[in-house]
Scaffold this active site. Sequence first.
Site, PDB file in Angstrom:
ATOM      1  N   GLU A   1      76.137  41.380  12.778  1.00 38.79           N
ATOM      2  CA  GLU A   1      75.010  41.465  13.708  1.00 38.79           C
ATOM      3  C   GLU A   1      75.125  40.401  14.814  1.00 38.79           C
ATOM      4  O   GLU A   1      74.840  40.661  15.977  1.00 38.79           O
ATOM      5  CB  GLU A   1      73.686  41.322  12.932  1.00 38.79           C
ATOM      6  CG  GLU A   1      72.430  41.146  13.767  1.00 38.79           C
ATOM      7  CD  GLU A   1      72.150  42.285  14.750  1.00 38.79           C
ATOM      8  OE1 GLU A   1      72.878  43.289  14.754  1.00 38.79           O
ATOM      9  OE2 GLU A   1      71.215  42.138  15.548  1.00 38.79           O
TER      10      GLU A   1
ATOM     11  N   HIS B   1      93.960  38.252   6.462  1.00 44.82           N
ATOM     12  CA  HIS B   1      94.657  39.533   6.341  1.00 44.82           C
ATOM     13  C   HIS B   1      94.960  40.168   7.699  1.00 44.82           C
ATOM     14  O   HIS B   1      95.210  41.367   7.770  1.00 44.82           O
ATOM     15  CB  HIS B   1      93.848  40.495   5.469  1.00 44.82           C
ATOM     16  CG  HIS B   1      93.694  40.030   4.057  1.00 44.82           C
ATOM     17  ND1 HIS B   1      94.750  39.927   3.188  1.00 44.82           N
ATOM     18  CD2 HIS B   1      92.608  39.588   3.373  1.00 44.82           C
ATOM     19  CE1 HIS B   1      94.329  39.467   2.023  1.00 44.82           C
ATOM     20  NE2 HIS B   1      93.024  39.239   2.112  1.00 44.82           N
TER      21      HIS B   1
ATOM     22  N   CYS C   1      66.442  58.725  28.233  1.00 51.51           N
ATOM     23  CA  CYS C   1      65.542  59.305  29.233  1.00 51.51           C
ATOM     24  C   CYS C   1      64.077  59.131  28.831  1.00 51.51           C
ATOM     25  O   CYS C   1      63.740  59.149  27.649  1.00 51.51           O
ATOM     26  CB  CYS C   1      65.800  60.796  29.374  1.00 51.51           C
ATOM     27  SG  CYS C   1      67.496  61.187  29.748  1.00 51.51           S
TER      28      CYS C   1
ATOM     29  N   LYS D   1      75.215  41.283  18.713  1.00 46.71           N
ATOM     30  CA  LYS D   1      74.233  40.719  19.651  1.00 46.71           C
ATOM     31  C   LYS D   1      74.945  40.078  20.826  1.00 46.71           C
ATOM     32  O   LYS D   1      74.572  40.271  21.971  1.00 46.71           O
ATOM     33  CB  LYS D   1      73.388  39.686  18.895  1.00 46.71           C
ATOM     34  CG  LYS D   1      71.957  39.596  19.193  1.00 46.71           C
ATOM     35  CD  LYS D   1      71.030  40.650  18.685  1.00 46.71           C
ATOM     36  CE  LYS D   1      71.356  42.054  18.957  1.00 46.71           C
ATOM     37  NZ  LYS D   1      70.654  43.039  18.188  1.00 46.71           N
TER      38      LYS D   1
ATOM     39  N   ASN E   1      64.021  65.784  28.498  1.00 46.65           N
ATOM     40  CA  ASN E   1      64.828  64.875  27.676  1.00 46.65           C
ATOM     41  C   ASN E   1      65.544  65.710  26.632  1.00 46.65           C
ATOM     42  O   ASN E   1      64.938  66.629  26.079  1.00 46.65           O
ATOM     43  CB  ASN E   1      63.948  63.874  26.921  1.00 46.65           C
ATOM     44  CG  ASN E   1      63.394  62.808  27.823  1.00 46.65           C
ATOM     45  OD1 ASN E   1      63.682  62.780  29.006  1.00 46.65           O
ATOM     46  ND2 ASN E   1      62.581  61.926  27.252  1.00 46.65           N
ATOM     47  N   GLY E   2      66.785  65.363  26.332  1.00 48.32           N
ATOM     48  CA  GLY E   2      67.531  66.116  25.332  1.00 48.32           C
ATOM     49  C   GLY E   2      68.747  66.769  25.966  1.00 48.32           C
ATOM     50  O   GLY E   2      69.142  66.421  27.086  1.00 48.32           O
TER      51      GLY E   2
ATOM     52  N   LYS F   1      67.508  51.884  24.705  1.00 46.40           N
ATOM     53  CA  LYS F   1      66.741  51.383  23.562  1.00 46.40           C
ATOM     54  C   LYS F   1      66.667  52.411  22.444  1.00 46.40           C
ATOM     55  O   LYS F   1      66.739  52.075  21.273  1.00 46.40           O
ATOM     56  CB  LYS F   1      65.328  51.021  24.040  1.00 46.40           C
ATOM     57  CG  LYS F   1      64.436  50.431  22.965  1.00 46.40           C
ATOM     58  CD  LYS F   1      64.950  49.078  22.538  1.00 46.40           C
ATOM     59  CE  LYS F   1      64.215  48.481  21.374  1.00 46.40           C
ATOM     60  NZ  LYS F   1      65.015  47.413  20.741  1.00 46.40           N
TER      61      LYS F   1
ATOM     62  N   TRP G   1      68.976  59.013  31.871  1.00 45.80           N
ATOM     63  CA  TRP G   1      70.152  58.322  31.347  1.00 45.80           C
ATOM     64  C   TRP G   1      71.219  59.403  31.306  1.00 45.80           C
ATOM     65  O   TRP G   1      71.167  60.303  30.469  1.00 45.80           O
ATOM     66  CB  TRP G   1      69.855  57.767  29.959  1.00 45.80           C
ATOM     67  CG  TRP G   1      70.885  56.831  29.413  1.00 45.80           C
ATOM     68  CD1 TRP G   1      70.977  55.479  29.622  1.00 45.80           C
ATOM     69  CD2 TRP G   1      71.965  57.172  28.523  1.00 45.80           C
ATOM     70  NE1 TRP G   1      72.039  54.967  28.934  1.00 45.80           N
ATOM     71  CE2 TRP G   1      72.668  55.976  28.253  1.00 45.80           C
ATOM     72  CE3 TRP G   1      72.419  58.357  27.944  1.00 45.80           C
ATOM     73  CZ2 TRP G   1      73.786  55.936  27.427  1.00 45.80           C
ATOM     74  CZ3 TRP G   1      73.538  58.313  27.122  1.00 45.80           C
ATOM     75  CH2 TRP G   1      74.200  57.108  26.867  1.00 45.80           C
TER      76      TRP G   1
ATOM     77  N   GLU H   1      76.703  42.813  23.133  1.00 46.61           N
ATOM     78  CA  GLU H   1      75.876  43.752  23.911  1.00 46.61           C
ATOM     79  C   GLU H   1      75.129  43.086  25.052  1.00 46.61           C
ATOM     80  O   GLU H   1      74.893  43.726  26.078  1.00 46.61           O
ATOM     81  CB  GLU H   1      74.942  44.574  23.027  1.00 46.61           C
ATOM     82  CG  GLU H   1      73.883  43.815  22.308  1.00 46.61           C
ATOM     83  CD  GLU H   1      73.049  44.687  21.382  1.00 46.61           C
ATOM     84  OE1 GLU H   1      73.003  45.905  21.567  1.00 46.61           O
ATOM     85  OE2 GLU H   1      72.431  44.124  20.470  1.00 46.61           O
TER      86      GLU H   1
ATOM     87  N   ARG I   1      63.773  51.656  27.860  1.00 44.70           N
ATOM     88  CA  ARG I   1      64.563  52.625  27.102  1.00 44.70           C
ATOM     89  C   ARG I   1      65.989  52.743  27.627  1.00 44.70           C
ATOM     90  O   ARG I   1      66.860  53.265  26.945  1.00 44.70           O
ATOM     91  CB  ARG I   1      63.908  54.013  27.156  1.00 44.70           C
ATOM     92  CG  ARG I   1      62.575  54.080  26.460  1.00 44.70           C
ATOM     93  CD  ARG I   1      61.868  55.375  26.774  1.00 44.70           C
ATOM     94  NE  ARG I   1      62.509  56.514  26.174  1.00 44.70           N
ATOM     95  CZ  ARG I   1      62.095  57.118  25.063  1.00 44.70           C
ATOM     96  NH1 ARG I   1      61.050  56.663  24.425  1.00 44.70           N
ATOM     97  NH2 ARG I   1      62.729  58.159  24.578  1.00 44.70           N
TER      98      ARG I   1
END
Length: 607
Positions: free
Chosen positions: A480, A503, A2, A484, A99-100, A602, A73, A487, A27
């Site tokens: 990574e 394995h 948010c 990448k 926000n929160g 973000k 969000w 996502e 964000r």
Amino acid sequence: MCGIVGYCGEKDAAGILVEGLKRLEYRGYDSSGISVGYNDKLSIIKKKGKISNLQAAVPSDMPGTFGIGHTRWATHGEVNDLNAHPHSDNSGKITIVHNGIIENYISIRKKLKDEGVKFITETDSEVIAQLVSKFYEGDLEKAVKEALKHLKGTYGIVAIHADEPNRLIGARNGSPLVLGIGEGEMFLASDVTAMISYTKQVVYMEDGDVVVVDKDGFRTTDIRDNERDKEISTVGWDVGEMEKEGYPTFMEKEIFEQPQAVLRGMKGRLDPDQGTAKLGGLNMTNRELRMVNRVIILAAGTSSYSAMTCAYLLEKIARIPASAELSSEIRYKNPIVDPGTLYFVVSQSGETADSLYAMRELQRKGATVLGICNVVGSTIPRESDGGVYIHSGPEIAVASTKAFTSQLTAMYLFSLIMARMRDMSISKGKAFVDALSMVPENINKVLEQNEYIKTIADKYADCHSFFFLGRGLTYPIALEGALKLKEISYIHAEGYTAGELKHGPIALINEVTPSVFLVPDDSLREKIISNMKEVKARKGPIIAVAVEGDTDVADIADEVIYVPKAHELMYPFSMVVALQVFAYHTAVALDRNVDQPRNLAKSVTVE
Ligand code: F6R
């Protein structure tokens, strides 16, 4: 996650709020809204989906010189116009953005309902507007403070009242809030990007702050009216850095900024004569550093892979036991804090809830925690016991790229310092400094292959699953690379250490499941080549990232991306860039929204 923006001044607020919200788009959000005050009334416009929906609904001549805006969000309640912020009280005179998470909202809601209050949304945030309303007796500041005494959870809040024009009341507890000081105008926002085109003079709010803002000034207290002194800071970057500057996406721009970003991260910090480095903000003496007998690095997501790379490096060159831990795990492990252990928390945003709460838990138990962060003035660097800014400039694309290589840079410098205090000779230190100085150029050489890497990405973009495989220092780079790809392209990808393949995961290798192998020319090269052969024997397609001149790899792999020959410890930099470019072009080939991938934010400010 948010985003908040608030404005009071002399200009039309609506346009400024919408522009601020657009700057916060990066964000991640699913709906947005504004509330603007004019003639003793507050108008609210809220829309599900992109800010362009909101923009289309806001009249170009909407009057009013103060207001608040929000990008939501969703956490509590589905994504729709109604649940979007701002939220209003029943009188329509008070609106708030939040926000929160308000943890005790169910009990507050029930109590207020019993008192006759009507709730119209499913959100936790609406209780704030209704509570403020309950305590309002002609003074919004007082009412907000009273309401805050009843809230449990985290918040960054801005509230306005129709009868108190050009006044914003902000409060912070766990979610960021920054004040922007302009000429005859003031801003409150969740991050400086929302107001950077108007002012660079900012005040970072701290937990427990309540700020009363008028167009010409501000006053900060705690909820019990005790004054709190604030320092004004100047933002060190320009609005230009928030533009795409000719690139089609922020992600591509940020990938291409890496040579400069890495250079900036090293600037003034290398000591070529002594073969070591200097990091000013650690707040530790050499004696204290020498007494460290273990390093634990906490982080989340991409930052956890840079943390892991550096844990490998620290053990290798400084001979200090080091490990990386996921922030979301360590907090609930009831961590054993040993006095000889030095902790780092790595976070681009400096606001990631998992990392912040993990840091606080460790500090509570007596740990020294240093921060490796990008966003100046964010919570982690302010609450940590010291640390290093990576200076990679604003990172707007949700998928982190330049922050990763800049985090590596900072932690490589720290590892060098620790190594030179222990095991490493001056000549090896000098060689390390020389090698690190070559990194920007080596990254450039990978970026020069952009078009070539694109042809490989186009060829494999239809595959449904990928493996990414590395060993030692390149194992976290494989993780990574897989993150990448998944996502931004939404293709399933798994990172493994190549030694683990046999394995279990090898059961999934077939003609349509490519494996991306990282093959540096270090002591593990032969082992990785054997792993590649195991995949080839099962007809798995191979894309290799190898070192210039390694023709053995070309004989086995279907495709090879070559990185320049370098010091063996520097391959994480050039190899990760090759994987970023590959993921980027795969996502573009699939027509994905590269900068704002679905479901992602973000700055993840909730647990
Ligand atoms: C992935 C990505 C995330 C972040 C993670 C931690 O591209 O960006 O995985 O790395 O959410 O964020 P910071 O570094 O801000 O703590």
